[in-house]
Design an enzyme around this catalytic site. Structure first.
Site, PDB file in Angstrom:
ATOM      1  N   GLU A 242     -20.600  34.209  20.441  1.00  0.00           N
ATOM      2  CA  GLU A 242     -19.206  33.812  20.564  1.00  0.00           C
ATOM      3  C   GLU A 242     -18.995  32.371  20.078  1.00  0.00           C
ATOM      4  O   GLU A 242     -19.965  31.605  19.960  1.00  0.00           O
ATOM      5  CB  GLU A 242     -18.782  33.923  22.041  1.00  0.00           C
ATOM      6  CG  GLU A 242     -18.909  35.322  22.622  1.00  0.00           C
ATOM      7  CD  GLU A 242     -17.805  36.267  22.170  1.00  0.00           C
ATOM      8  OE1 GLU A 242     -17.343  36.171  21.020  1.00  0.00           O
ATOM      9  OE2 GLU A 242     -17.400  37.118  22.983  1.00  0.00           O
TER      10      GLU A 242
ATOM     11  N   HIS B  64     -16.935  35.966  15.825  1.00  0.00           N
ATOM     12  CA  HIS B  64     -18.289  36.168  16.360  1.00  0.00           C
ATOM     13  C   HIS B  64     -19.110  37.098  15.466  1.00  0.00           C
ATOM     14  O   HIS B  64     -18.585  37.899  14.690  1.00  0.00           O
ATOM     15  CB  HIS B  64     -18.281  36.657  17.816  1.00  0.00           C
ATOM     16  CG  HIS B  64     -17.882  38.082  18.040  1.00  0.00           C
ATOM     17  ND1 HIS B  64     -17.410  38.533  19.249  1.00  0.00           N
ATOM     18  CD2 HIS B  64     -17.887  39.177  17.239  1.00  0.00           C
ATOM     19  CE1 HIS B  64     -17.165  39.822  19.185  1.00  0.00           C
ATOM     20  NE2 HIS B  64     -17.447  40.238  17.970  1.00  0.00           N
TER      21      HIS B  64
ATOM     22  N   ASP C 241     -26.655  44.256  19.398  1.00  0.00           N
ATOM     23  CA  ASP C 241     -26.064  43.754  20.646  1.00  0.00           C
ATOM     24  C   ASP C 241     -25.678  44.907  21.566  1.00  0.00           C
ATOM     25  O   ASP C 241     -25.741  46.077  21.176  1.00  0.00           O
ATOM     26  CB  ASP C 241     -24.854  42.851  20.343  1.00  0.00           C
ATOM     27  CG  ASP C 241     -23.792  43.538  19.485  1.00  0.00           C
ATOM     28  OD1 ASP C 241     -23.922  44.744  19.210  1.00  0.00           O
ATOM     29  OD2 ASP C 241     -22.826  42.863  19.085  1.00  0.00           O
TER      30      ASP C 241
ATOM     31  N   ASN D 298     -12.569  36.807  16.573  1.00  0.00           N
ATOM     32  CA  ASN D 298     -12.717  35.370  16.858  1.00  0.00           C
ATOM     33  C   ASN D 298     -13.840  34.743  16.034  1.00  0.00           C
ATOM     34  O   ASN D 298     -14.256  33.619  16.304  1.00  0.00           O
ATOM     35  CB  ASN D 298     -12.985  35.152  18.355  1.00  0.00           C
ATOM     36  CG  ASN D 298     -14.265  35.854  18.809  1.00  0.00           C
ATOM     37  OD1 ASN D 298     -14.925  36.514  18.019  1.00  0.00           O
ATOM     38  ND2 ASN D 298     -14.594  35.706  20.079  1.00  0.00           N
TER      39      ASN D 298
END
Ligand code: GLP
Length: 244
Positions: A143, A138, A67, A136
């Site tokens: 996400e 991810h 990413d 979170n």
């Protein structure tokens, strides 16, 4: 999916390094996707040491970056590209033809996604994916709520990701979007390793491993992967229900 718990960060990192090394050793031309972040730092350093000191017959693997932050240049020390250069590509002197990282400075990120997908397809898919877990839940920049069927895509970053992501940068960075391999790649990779260290990750690790399997916590999808491995140190595993 197989869960393994190790004593500490060093032990965990060594085991992850061994997995990457064994992949390179056992299949010349392997395609390996690596995350960036604080977690893999030691594992990658140990992998480069292993490869240098115990050379394999054909070290010609292909490295794909998981990413990148849209709009952040590869010269920026907080970029994923900078991290992979510093910790893998430069120490191993990997030539450009063995490396494919997202160009997050392109004026056409959608086209960049298509080019990445074509590249991976031309290599026959991903053999090994090494990923971390965000605060979170991810994976990469997939996400919460992301579609599990996506390949490379551009995504608006969660508030948590924008805030936590500041830790990689020396000054305040404008983090709004990410470009990332999608969860489809994770689920299709022959082997996928998610690893986490430290008590800060313990609550989200528990949610990923003991909560519902859905993209509300993207990392929970690891549990659907037959070749999936979740590797934790004791502190990251500290909130798991015994017997999980
Ligand atoms: C970052 C990256 C992920 C990484 C995760 C955890 O935002 N996009 O690829 O795995 O968050 O990072 P860390 O290891 O620093 O906790």
């Amino acid at each position: 999916m197989k869960l393994s718990i190790f004593d500490d960060y060093a032990d965990l990192s060594y085991q992850v390094a061994r997995i990457i090394y064994e992949q390179v050793r056992s299949k010349p031309g392997s395609v390996i996707c690596l995350a960036s972040g604080d977690t893999p730092l030691l594992a990658y350093n140990l992998f480069t040491v292993l490869l240098k000191h115990t050379p394999v017959v054909s070290p010609h693997f292909t490295l794909v970056g998981l990413d990148e932050w849209i709009g952040i240049s590869p010269e920026n020390k907080g970029s994923c590209s900078y991290f992979l250069h510093r910790n893998i590509i430069d120490p191993l002197l990997l030539p450009p033809e063995q490396v494919r990282l997202f160009n997050a400075m392109t004026p056409d990120p959608e086209q960049e996604c298509r080019l990445m997908d074509e590249f991976i397809q031309s290599k026959g898919g991903i053999d090994l994916m090494i990923v971390g877990i965000g605060m979170n839940g991810h994976i990469g920049f997939n996400e919460p709520g992301v579609s599990p069927g996506l390949r490379s895509h551009v995504i608006a970053l969660d508030e948590t990701t924008r805030t936590v992501g500041q830790k990689y940068f020396t000054g305040a960075a404008t983090l709004t979007k990410g470009i990332t391999l999608g969860l489809k790649y994770l689920l299709e990779a022959k082997t996928a390793v998610l690893f986490a260290s430290g008590e800060g990750k313990a609550p989200i690790v528990k949610a990923a491993l003991e909560g519902e399997i859905n993209t509300g916590v993207p990392a929970s999808l690891m549990r659907k992967h037959p070749g999936g491995r979740v590797m934790l140190d004791r502190r990251a595993a500290s909130l798991l229900t015994p017997g999980t």
